[in-house]
Every structure is written in C-alpha cells, then in structure tokens.
Design a protein around this motif. Structure first.
Motif, PDB file in Angstrom:
ATOM      1  N   ILE A 120      37.643  73.273 125.600  1.00  0.00           N
ATOM      2  CA  ILE A 120      38.619  73.558 124.541  1.00  0.00           C
ATOM      3  C   ILE A 120      37.940  74.303 123.394  1.00  0.00           C
ATOM      4  N   LEU A 121      36.705  73.900 123.083  1.00  0.00           N
ATOM      5  CA  LEU A 121      35.991  74.531 121.969  1.00  0.00           C
ATOM      6  C   LEU A 121      35.714  76.009 122.242  1.00  0.00           C
ATOM      7  N   ASP A 122      35.603  76.355 123.514  1.00  0.00           N
ATOM      8  CA  ASP A 122      35.275  77.732 123.890  1.00  0.00           C
ATOM      9  C   ASP A 122      36.474  78.667 123.840  1.00  0.00           C
ATOM     10  N   GLU A 123      37.659  78.060 123.810  1.00  0.00           N
ATOM     11  CA  GLU A 123      38.883  78.851 123.963  1.00  0.00           C
ATOM     12  C   GLU A 123      39.202  79.650 122.704  1.00  0.00           C
ATOM     13  N   ILE A 124      39.500  80.923 122.878  1.00  0.00           N
ATOM     14  CA  ILE A 124      39.966  81.721 121.739  1.00  0.00           C
ATOM     15  C   ILE A 124      41.213  82.457 122.197  1.00  0.00           C
ATOM     16  N   ASN A 125      42.382  82.113 121.599  1.00  0.00           N
ATOM     17  CA  ASN A 125      43.558  82.881 121.973  1.00  0.00           C
ATOM     18  C   ASN A 125      44.117  83.650 120.805  1.00  0.00           C
ATOM     19  N   PRO A 181      41.972  71.261 114.068  1.00  0.00           N
ATOM     20  CA  PRO A 181      42.344  70.511 115.260  1.00  0.00           C
ATOM     21  C   PRO A 181      41.135  70.231 116.158  1.00  0.00           C
ATOM     22  N   LEU A 182      40.202  71.143 116.197  1.00  0.00           N
ATOM     23  CA  LEU A 182      39.023  70.947 117.050  1.00  0.00           C
ATOM     24  C   LEU A 182      38.171  69.798 116.543  1.00  0.00           C
ATOM     25  N   MET A 183      38.001  69.749 115.225  1.00  0.00           N
ATOM     26  CA  MET A 183      37.201  68.661 114.654  1.00  0.00           C
ATOM     27  C   MET A 183      37.921  67.335 114.845  1.00  0.00           C
ATOM     28  N   GLU A 184      39.251  67.365 114.803  1.00  0.00           N
ATOM     29  CA  GLU A 184      40.054  66.174 115.063  1.00  0.00           C
ATOM     30  C   GLU A 184      39.706  65.616 116.457  1.00  0.00           C
ATOM     31  N   HIS A 185      39.657  66.510 117.432  1.00  0.00           N
ATOM     32  CA  HIS A 185      39.294  66.118 118.790  1.00  0.00           C
ATOM     33  C   HIS A 185      37.869  65.587 118.857  1.00  0.00           C
ATOM     34  N   LEU A 186      36.968  66.276 118.154  1.00  0.00           N
ATOM     35  CA  LEU A 186      35.565  65.851 118.174  1.00  0.00           C
ATOM     36  C   LEU A 186      35.421  64.462 117.572  1.00  0.00           C
ATOM     37  N   GLN A 199      30.398  84.097 119.738  1.00  0.00           N
ATOM     38  CA  GLN A 199      31.792  84.047 119.347  1.00  0.00           C
ATOM     39  C   GLN A 199      32.232  82.596 119.147  1.00  0.00           C
ATOM     40  N   ALA A 200      33.003  82.332 118.111  1.00  0.00           N
ATOM     41  CA  ALA A 200      33.540  80.986 117.912  1.00  0.00           C
ATOM     42  C   ALA A 200      34.927  81.096 117.316  1.00  0.00           C
ATOM     43  N   ASN A 201      35.563  79.954 117.236  1.00  0.00           N
ATOM     44  CA  ASN A 201      36.957  79.910 116.879  1.00  0.00           C
ATOM     45  C   ASN A 201      37.110  79.063 115.625  1.00  0.00           C
ATOM     46  N   LEU A 202      37.926  79.517 114.679  1.00  0.00           N
ATOM     47  CA  LEU A 202      38.078  78.783 113.423  1.00  0.00           C
ATOM     48  C   LEU A 202      39.548  78.680 113.077  1.00  0.00           C
ATOM     49  N   ILE A 203      40.030  77.453 112.868  1.00  0.00           N
ATOM     50  CA  ILE A 203      41.378  77.260 112.341  1.00  0.00           C
ATOM     51  C   ILE A 203      41.292  76.145 111.315  1.00  0.00           C
ATOM     52  N   ALA A 204      41.912  76.333 110.160  1.00  0.00           N
ATOM     53  CA  ALA A 204      41.941  75.267 109.168  1.00  0.00           C
ATOM     54  C   ALA A 204      43.351  74.718 109.089  1.00  0.00           C
ATOM     55  N   ASN A 205      43.471  73.397 108.964  1.00  0.00           N
ATOM     56  CA  ASN A 205      44.780  72.764 108.857  1.00  0.00           C
ATOM     57  C   ASN A 205      45.370  72.905 107.474  1.00  0.00           C
ATOM     58  N   ARG A 206      44.503  73.017 106.475  1.00  0.00           N
ATOM     59  CA  ARG A 206      44.970  72.922 105.099  1.00  0.00           C
ATOM     60  C   ARG A 206      44.116  73.821 104.219  1.00  0.00           C
ATOM     61  N   LYS A 219      45.786  77.788 108.843  1.00  0.00           N
ATOM     62  CA  LYS A 219      46.741  77.807 109.962  1.00  0.00           C
ATOM     63  C   LYS A 219      46.788  79.160 110.651  1.00  0.00           C
ATOM     64  N   THR A 220      45.666  79.803 110.730  1.00  0.00           N
ATOM     65  CA  THR A 220      45.567  81.111 111.372  1.00  0.00           C
ATOM     66  C   THR A 220      44.334  81.109 112.265  1.00  0.00           C
ATOM     67  N   GLN A 221      44.502  81.644 113.449  1.00  0.00           N
ATOM     68  CA  GLN A 221      43.357  81.736 114.369  1.00  0.00           C
ATOM     69  C   GLN A 221      42.384  82.784 113.865  1.00  0.00           C
ATOM     70  N   ILE A 222      41.145  82.426 113.776  1.00  0.00           N
ATOM     71  CA  ILE A 222      40.143  83.370 113.314  1.00  0.00           C
ATOM     72  C   ILE A 222      38.990  83.418 114.303  1.00  0.00           C
ATOM     73  N   ARG A 223      38.563  84.631 114.610  1.00  0.00           N
ATOM     74  CA  ARG A 223      37.425  84.779 115.514  1.00  0.00           C
ATOM     75  C   ARG A 223      36.172  84.957 114.665  1.00  0.00           C
ATOM     76  N   LEU A 224      35.187  84.100 114.911  1.00  0.00           N
ATOM     77  CA  LEU A 224      33.920  84.242 114.204  1.00  0.00           C
ATOM     78  C   LEU A 224      32.921  84.879 115.147  1.00  0.00           C
ATOM     79  N   LEU A 225      32.187  85.847 114.666  1.00  0.00           N
ATOM     80  CA  LEU A 225      31.122  86.433 115.470  1.00  0.00           C
ATOM     81  C   LEU A 225      29.835  86.278 114.672  1.00  0.00           C
ATOM     82  N   VAL A 226      28.905  85.539 115.223  1.00  0.00           N
ATOM     83  CA  VAL A 226      27.725  85.174 114.463  1.00  0.00           C
ATOM     84  C   VAL A 226      26.492  85.841 115.052  1.00  0.00           C
ATOM     85  N   THR A 227      25.716  86.468 114.204  1.00  0.00           N
ATOM     86  CA  THR A 227      24.456  87.047 114.660  1.00  0.00           C
ATOM     87  C   THR A 227      23.459  86.974 113.515  1.00  0.00           C
ATOM     88  N   SER A 228      22.245  87.423 113.780  1.00  0.00           N
ATOM     89  CA  SER A 228      21.212  87.320 112.761  1.00  0.00           C
ATOM     90  C   SER A 228      20.478  88.642 112.642  1.00  0.00           C
TER      91      SER A 228
END
Lengths: 96, 227
Positions: B86-91, B15-20, B181-188, B147-156
């Motif tokens: 919206i991109l920053d939101e993680i619920n 959905p986020l990429m849809e908005h973008l 921190q980022a948010n990941l949801i896939a539609n399919r 179709k599941t909210q996923i929290r990504l935590l990225v570091t190096s």
C-alpha cells in the motif's frame, strides 16, 4: 511562464489539466524513478530531432521530464548534449 | 510533532500513517503477550521444586509450540506485506515535489507549472523567536495542499540523507544519482516536523524539515505569487 505544453493560460484549480502533474507511467512502476526521468529526457531530445524543434508532439515528454527530473540533472545533461559527450546517441538535428 | 514524554508514535495525519499506527499496535500487542508468557514460564521454572525423573517428551505440547509461533508470524507478516505494498502505491497525483538533500539543508523544486526552487535552512538558535522550536524551525517551509495526492521525488546532491516526516508516515532515503518516489497525502491542515534520518556529516542534526499543509486554493495562490 511556460508549462512545457506551450499553454500559458492561468491556472484556476488543482484539477486544471494545465497544472496537473504527469500521470504514473505503466513502464516505470518502481519506487526508483531514475530511469523514468532519464528515458523521458532522452525521448524528448530524440523527438525534437526527428520532428523538428518546438514540435507539439514532444511537449508531453518535456512536461514529464520537467516534472520529475531534478533541475540540476537536466542542466548537466543539456551541457553534455552541447559538448557532445551525452552517453546516448541522439539522431542528427533536422534542418528546417 | 514529537514533544517531551512522547514515547510512542506521533499523531498521524495521513491515511498511510493511520495504517502504520494500527499495524504497530497490533504487533506490539502480540509482542507483549509473548513476553508475558515467556517470563511467566521462566519464573515458574526458576521458582518451582517439581521434578519428573522419567519425562523425555510431550508430543502434544511440542506440536503446539512448533505450530503456534508459525501462526503468530503469519499474523504479523501478512498485514506487514499488505502495508508494504500500500505504501508503494501512487495513483494519479496532482503535484510533484522534488526534494534534494544537500550538506546540510534540503532544497525543494515544484516544476509542474512554474519552476519554483527554494532552499530550506534551519534557523539558528540565536535568531529564534520565543514561540519557535529549537533545531526544528526552517527559513522556508514546504507548503502543499491537504487531501491531495502528492508525488515526492527524493534525491541527493552529495551524500546519503533521509527525508523523514513521522506524522505523515514517510521516511525515504535521498541517494545521490537515484530518484526515489513516495506518496504524500495529508488529512488536515497543519505543520509537520521532520529531521534528516541518515547520518550525513557534521550538521546532520541541523537540517530539519517543515511541511505545511494548507488549503488547495491557498496553495495555488502561493504558486501564482511565486515568480
């Protein structure tokens, strides 16, 4: 395997509370989650020292820091605590 | 994924990429209109022979061409800011995936239930099958439920990398000593490709990302099968 909550029941679905990851913390709303992870790690060790090791109340802290902290960081901090050069003052260990 | 002659954005799967994508199209439309208007003005200035000896000012047109660009900027800025927040939101995410950039591979950690860790290296061209994508295939794909909210935590672990999957609308810097921190949801269900997007050394081009979105219960089976 332990999930940090001391609860070893098998997971049935993603909605299973044993499986669900930690919720967002209202104190740490930034994209930068570094401080969240560190605070939870410190809180867990403070909690364990105050309430005694393996206390149920500290499980929540452990669940959060295990979910969000990179394992490498946790390892490094645990080594620092053992060697006594961890940058935060922790209370004395409680003798049972 | 991006293939030959992909000039625009990749097909969105979240959905986020849809908005973008919508925002991109909106902005590009405004840009095209401005470009056409300006080139038409330039051309007509170059080609006409009109002259006006006493022309000093034109109050009306000056007012219009001062206010109009301001309005256009607002029309771009408001949806842009909206998207930014919206991109920053993680619920209420269901899973946390930790992503650690290394020189030159990605490693992933799933530690909500069991502690699952694996590295994801690119498969060298010599070892590819005929149906694989060169420089994009990895040995360990990253599974996650759709179709599941996923929290990504990225570091190096060493230098700055950037974890990017265009069709999911994610590009997030992996910085040593910092957790992003980022948010990941896939539609399919599908396979999504990405590459490191921050020059990180000699093999920067050879640390691709493959995300595999699968059915939630298959994902659970995967988690359970891992020891």
């Amino acid at each position: 395997m332990s999930n940090g909550n001391g609860n070893d029941k098998p997971v049935r679905s993603l909605e299973d509370p044993n499986f669900k990851t930690c919720l967002q913390d209202a104190r740490f709303q930034n994209q930068n989650a570094t401080k969240w992870c560190f605070t939870m790690f410190v809180d867990f060790h403070k909690c364990e020292r105050l309430l005694g090791e393996g206390s149920d109340c500290c499980g929540q802290f452990k669940k959060v820091y295990r979910a969000i902290c990179p394992n490498e960081w946790v390892q490094k901090w645990e080594e620092q605590i053992e060697e006594g050069n961890f940058p935060v003052d922790l209370p004395e260990k409680r003798n049972k | 994924m991006s293939t030959w002659k992909t000039l625009f954005l990749q097909d969105s799967a979240s959905p986020l990429m849809e908005h973008l994508t919508l925002f991109h199209d909106h902005t590009i439309l405004i840009l095209i209109l401005i470009t056409i208007l300006v080139s038409q003005m330039l051309l007509s200035m170059l080609l006409n022979k009109l002259s006006h000896r006493f022309l000093l000012e034109g109050q009306l047109i000056e007012t219009i061409w001062t206010i109009l660009p301001a309005i256009i900027l607002i029309l771009i800025a408001l949806p842009s800011l909206r998207l930014l927040y919206i991109l920053d939101e993680i619920n209420n995410p269901s899973i946390t995936i930790k992503i650690i950039g290394h020189q030159w591979y990605w490693s992933y950690e799933y530690s909500d239930y069991k502690n699952i860790e694996f590295d994801s290296y690119m498969i060298p061209t010599k070892e590819l099958n005929s149906f694989n994508f060169r420089l994009l295939e990895v040995d360990n794909r990253t599974p996650f439920p759709y179709k599941t909210q996923i929290r990504l935590l990225v570091t190096s672990a060493d230098v700055i990398h950037s974890w990017t999957v265009p069709s999911m609308g994610i590009k997030i810097d992996s910085t040593p000593g910092r957790l992003n921190q980022a948010n990941l949801i896939a539609n399919r269900s599908s396979i999504f490709f990405g590459q490191c997007s921050e020059i990180c050394g000699a093999n920067h081009s050879f640390m691709p990302i493959i995300l595999e979105s699968i059915k939630p219960n298959l994902f659970l089976n995967w988690i359970i099968s891992k020891t």
